[in-house]
Write a protein that holds these residues in place. Structure first.
Motif, PDB file in Angstrom:
ATOM      1  N   LEU A  45      42.333  40.914  46.121  1.00  0.00           N
ATOM      2  CA  LEU A  45      41.546  40.807  44.904  1.00  0.00           C
ATOM      3  C   LEU A  45      40.573  41.970  44.841  1.00  0.00           C
ATOM      4  O   LEU A  45      39.814  42.208  45.780  1.00  0.00           O
ATOM      5  CB  LEU A  45      40.778  39.483  44.878  1.00  0.00           C
ATOM      6  N   VAL A  46      40.618  42.709  43.735  1.00  0.00           N
ATOM      7  CA  VAL A  46      39.698  43.822  43.491  1.00  0.00           C
ATOM      8  C   VAL A  46      38.931  43.489  42.220  1.00  0.00           C
ATOM      9  O   VAL A  46      39.531  43.333  41.160  1.00  0.00           O
ATOM     10  CB  VAL A  46      40.449  45.163  43.326  1.00  0.00           C
ATOM     11  N   LEU A  47      37.625  43.352  42.346  1.00  0.00           N
ATOM     12  CA  LEU A  47      36.778  43.029  41.199  1.00  0.00           C
ATOM     13  C   LEU A  47      35.718  44.095  41.042  1.00  0.00           C
ATOM     14  O   LEU A  47      34.909  44.315  41.942  1.00  0.00           O
ATOM     15  CB  LEU A  47      36.079  41.679  41.396  1.00  0.00           C
ATOM     16  N   ASN A  48      35.710  44.742  39.914  1.00  0.00           N
ATOM     17  CA  ASN A  48      34.688  45.746  39.627  1.00  0.00           C
ATOM     18  C   ASN A  48      33.573  45.117  38.807  1.00  0.00           C
ATOM     19  O   ASN A  48      33.353  45.471  37.658  1.00  0.00           O
ATOM     20  CB  ASN A  48      35.296  46.945  38.900  1.00  0.00           C
ATOM     21  N   VAL A  49      32.905  44.153  39.396  1.00  0.00           N
ATOM     22  CA  VAL A  49      31.769  43.519  38.735  1.00  0.00           C
ATOM     23  C   VAL A  49      30.492  44.138  39.279  1.00  0.00           C
ATOM     24  O   VAL A  49      30.424  44.528  40.437  1.00  0.00           O
ATOM     25  CB  VAL A  49      31.763  41.989  38.926  1.00  0.00           C
ATOM     26  N   GLU A  50      29.484  44.229  38.425  1.00  0.00           N
ATOM     27  CA  GLU A  50      28.239  44.870  38.812  1.00  0.00           C
ATOM     28  C   GLU A  50      27.148  43.880  39.173  1.00  0.00           C
ATOM     29  O   GLU A  50      26.217  44.219  39.884  1.00  0.00           O
ATOM     30  CB  GLU A  50      27.764  45.783  37.684  1.00  0.00           C
ATOM     31  N   GLN A  51      27.253  42.659  38.679  1.00  0.00           N
ATOM     32  CA  GLN A  51      26.228  41.660  38.948  1.00  0.00           C
ATOM     33  C   GLN A  51      26.887  40.368  39.394  1.00  0.00           C
ATOM     34  O   GLN A  51      28.003  40.040  38.983  1.00  0.00           O
ATOM     35  CB  GLN A  51      25.387  41.393  37.707  1.00  0.00           C
ATOM     36  N   TYR A  52      26.159  39.630  40.204  1.00  0.00           N
ATOM     37  CA  TYR A  52      26.638  38.353  40.709  1.00  0.00           C
ATOM     38  C   TYR A  52      26.790  37.347  39.574  1.00  0.00           C
ATOM     39  O   TYR A  52      26.006  37.324  38.634  1.00  0.00           O
ATOM     40  CB  TYR A  52      25.656  37.818  41.751  1.00  0.00           C
ATOM     41  N   SER A  53      27.806  36.516  39.684  1.00  0.00           N
ATOM     42  CA  SER A  53      28.022  35.421  38.749  1.00  0.00           C
ATOM     43  C   SER A  53      28.494  34.210  39.559  1.00  0.00           C
ATOM     44  O   SER A  53      29.310  34.367  40.465  1.00  0.00           O
ATOM     45  CB  SER A  53      29.089  35.799  37.724  1.00  0.00           C
ATOM     46  N   PRO A  54      28.014  32.995  39.254  1.00  0.00           N
ATOM     47  CA  PRO A  54      28.508  31.807  39.964  1.00  0.00           C
ATOM     48  C   PRO A  54      30.030  31.649  39.837  1.00  0.00           C
ATOM     49  O   PRO A  54      30.673  31.076  40.707  1.00  0.00           O
ATOM     50  CB  PRO A  54      27.776  30.653  39.284  1.00  0.00           C
ATOM     51  N   ALA A  55      30.606  32.184  38.756  1.00  0.00           N
ATOM     52  CA  ALA A  55      32.055  32.114  38.583  1.00  0.00           C
ATOM     53  C   ALA A  55      32.776  32.835  39.713  1.00  0.00           C
ATOM     54  O   ALA A  55      33.871  32.438  40.115  1.00  0.00           O
ATOM     55  CB  ALA A  55      32.458  32.712  37.244  1.00  0.00           C
ATOM     56  N   LEU A  56      32.153  33.870  40.254  1.00  0.00           N
ATOM     57  CA  LEU A  56      32.770  34.629  41.342  1.00  0.00           C
ATOM     58  C   LEU A  56      33.001  33.760  42.570  1.00  0.00           C
ATOM     59  O   LEU A  56      34.085  33.762  43.156  1.00  0.00           O
ATOM     60  CB  LEU A  56      31.902  35.834  41.700  1.00  0.00           C
ATOM     61  N   VAL A  57      32.018  32.983  42.974  1.00  0.00           N
ATOM     62  CA  VAL A  57      32.166  32.117  44.145  1.00  0.00           C
ATOM     63  C   VAL A  57      33.252  31.077  43.886  1.00  0.00           C
ATOM     64  O   VAL A  57      34.076  30.801  44.763  1.00  0.00           O
ATOM     65  CB  VAL A  57      30.823  31.461  44.521  1.00  0.00           C
ATOM     66  N   ALA A  58      33.278  30.503  42.689  1.00  0.00           N
ATOM     67  CA  ALA A  58      34.300  29.508  42.359  1.00  0.00           C
ATOM     68  C   ALA A  58      35.699  30.112  42.456  1.00  0.00           C
ATOM     69  O   ALA A  58      36.626  29.482  42.981  1.00  0.00           O
ATOM     70  CB  ALA A  58      34.059  28.944  40.959  1.00  0.00           C
ATOM     71  N   ILE A  59      35.846  31.336  41.977  1.00  0.00           N
ATOM     72  CA  ILE A  59      37.148  32.011  42.043  1.00  0.00           C
ATOM     73  C   ILE A  59      37.519  32.272  43.502  1.00  0.00           C
ATOM     74  O   ILE A  59      38.647  32.017  43.925  1.00  0.00           O
ATOM     75  CB  ILE A  59      37.115  33.334  41.249  1.00  0.00           C
ATOM     76  N   LEU A  60      36.592  32.764  44.303  1.00  0.00           N
ATOM     77  CA  LEU A  60      36.885  33.040  45.709  1.00  0.00           C
ATOM     78  C   LEU A  60      37.248  31.767  46.468  1.00  0.00           C
ATOM     79  O   LEU A  60      38.138  31.773  47.317  1.00  0.00           O
ATOM     80  CB  LEU A  60      35.704  33.748  46.373  1.00  0.00           C
ATOM     81  N   ARG A  61      36.593  30.678  46.158  1.00  0.00           N
ATOM     82  CA  ARG A  61      36.893  29.401  46.827  1.00  0.00           C
ATOM     83  C   ARG A  61      38.285  28.891  46.489  1.00  0.00           C
ATOM     84  O   ARG A  61      38.865  28.125  47.247  1.00  0.00           O
ATOM     85  CB  ARG A  61      35.843  28.360  46.463  1.00  0.00           C
ATOM     86  N   ALA A  62      38.811  29.310  45.353  1.00  0.00           N
ATOM     87  CA  ALA A  62      40.154  28.885  44.947  1.00  0.00           C
ATOM     88  C   ALA A  62      41.241  29.759  45.559  1.00  0.00           C
ATOM     89  O   ALA A  62      42.408  29.610  45.243  1.00  0.00           O
ATOM     90  CB  ALA A  62      40.267  28.907  43.419  1.00  0.00           C
ATOM     91  N   MET A  63      40.853  30.690  46.446  1.00  0.00           N
ATOM     92  CA  MET A  63      41.800  31.621  47.058  1.00  0.00           C
ATOM     93  C   MET A  63      41.721  31.569  48.583  1.00  0.00           C
ATOM     94  O   MET A  63      41.361  32.538  49.240  1.00  0.00           O
ATOM     95  CB  MET A  63      41.502  33.043  46.591  1.00  0.00           C
ATOM     96  N   PRO A  64      42.098  30.458  49.197  1.00  0.00           N
ATOM     97  CA  PRO A  64      41.968  30.360  50.650  1.00  0.00           C
ATOM     98  C   PRO A  64      42.881  31.317  51.411  1.00  0.00           C
ATOM     99  O   PRO A  64      42.614  31.642  52.562  1.00  0.00           O
ATOM    100  CB  PRO A  64      42.324  28.902  50.947  1.00  0.00           C
ATOM    101  N   GLY A  65      43.933  31.812  50.773  1.00  0.00           N
ATOM    102  CA  GLY A  65      44.855  32.733  51.435  1.00  0.00           C
ATOM    103  C   GLY A  65      44.512  34.206  51.231  1.00  0.00           C
ATOM    104  O   GLY A  65      45.262  35.081  51.647  1.00  0.00           O
TER     105      GLY A  65
END
Length: 166
Positions: free
Chosen positions: A66-86
Motif C-alpha cells: 500500500l502506497v498512500l501519498n497523504v499529507e495529514q493524518y486521518s482516522p480513516a487511515l488507521v481503519a484501512i490499515l486494520r483491514a489489511m492484516p496481510g
C-alpha cells in the motif's frame, strides 16, 4: 493485480463525485488487488477515496503493498490499515507527524516501511520489519525515536536514509 488511482484536482476532466463513482466501480469487482497506490497528494481527497469504495474486509485482506501519498493524518487511515492484516509493504512518504496509533495486533506481517522517523518509531515496534526507508531530512540525535526502530521482531537488514542533509 496492481491498482494505481490518481486524482489531480487541478487538471481533472471530471468532477470529484464522478471520480468516486469510478473508484467504487473499480473496487466492487477487484477482489485480487495485491498492490494499491493512491497517488493523490491531497489528504482529504485520499481519505474520501479510501472511505468511498466500501470494500468488504475480505477484499482488503489481499493487499500486500500500500502506497498512500497523504499529507495529514486521518482516522480513516488507521481503519484501512486494520483491514489489511496481510500487508507486507507500507509507504507513507508524505504523511507528517506521529498521530497514528496502531494496536500491537495491527499489521502483523509488515516487512517494509517507508515513512518519516516519527511514524516509523510508532509503527516498527512489535512488527517483523526487515526494511526501513526514511524520508526527508534526518539527524542522528539523542531522540528516543531512534531507539524504537530497534524494536522490530526480526533483524532489520536494509536501512535507507536520505543523502541530502545539512
Amino acid at each position: 493485480m496492481k491498482a494505481t488511482i490518481r486524482y489531480n484536482t487541478l487538471k481533472s476532466d471530471f468532477a470529484f463525485s464522478e471520480y468516486i463513482q469510478k473508484v467504487r466501480s473499480i473496487f466492487s469487482g477487484a477482489i485480487n488487488i495485491q498492490e494499491l497506490h493512491l497517488t493523490s497528494g491531497a489528504s482529504q481527497t485520499t481519505a474520501q477515496v479510501l472511505g468511498a469504495f466500501d470494500a468488504p474486509q475480505s477484499q482488503m485482506m489481499n493487499i500486500k503493498k500500500l502506497v498512500l501519498n497523504v499529507e495529514q493524518y486521518s482516522p480513516a487511515l488507521v481503519a484501512i490499515l486494520r483491514a489489511m492484516p496481510g500487508l507486507k509493504h507500507l509507504e507513507l512518504p508524505q504523511l507528517r507527524g506521529g498521530e497514528i496509533q496502531l494496536d500491537e495486533t495491527d499489521l502483523p506481517e509488515l516487512e517494509s516501511l517507508k515513512a518519516e522517523l516519527q511514524l516509523e518509531a510508532r509503527i516498527v515496534p512489535g512488527r517483523p520489519i526487515k526494511k526501513l526507508e526514511l524520508v526527508y531530512d534526518w539527524r542522528p540525535d539523542k531522540d528516543q525515536r531512534w531507539q524504537r526502530l530497534t524494536l522490530s521482531t526480526c533483524a532489520i537488514t536494509e536501512f535507507t536514509v536520505p543523502s541530502t542533509f545539512s
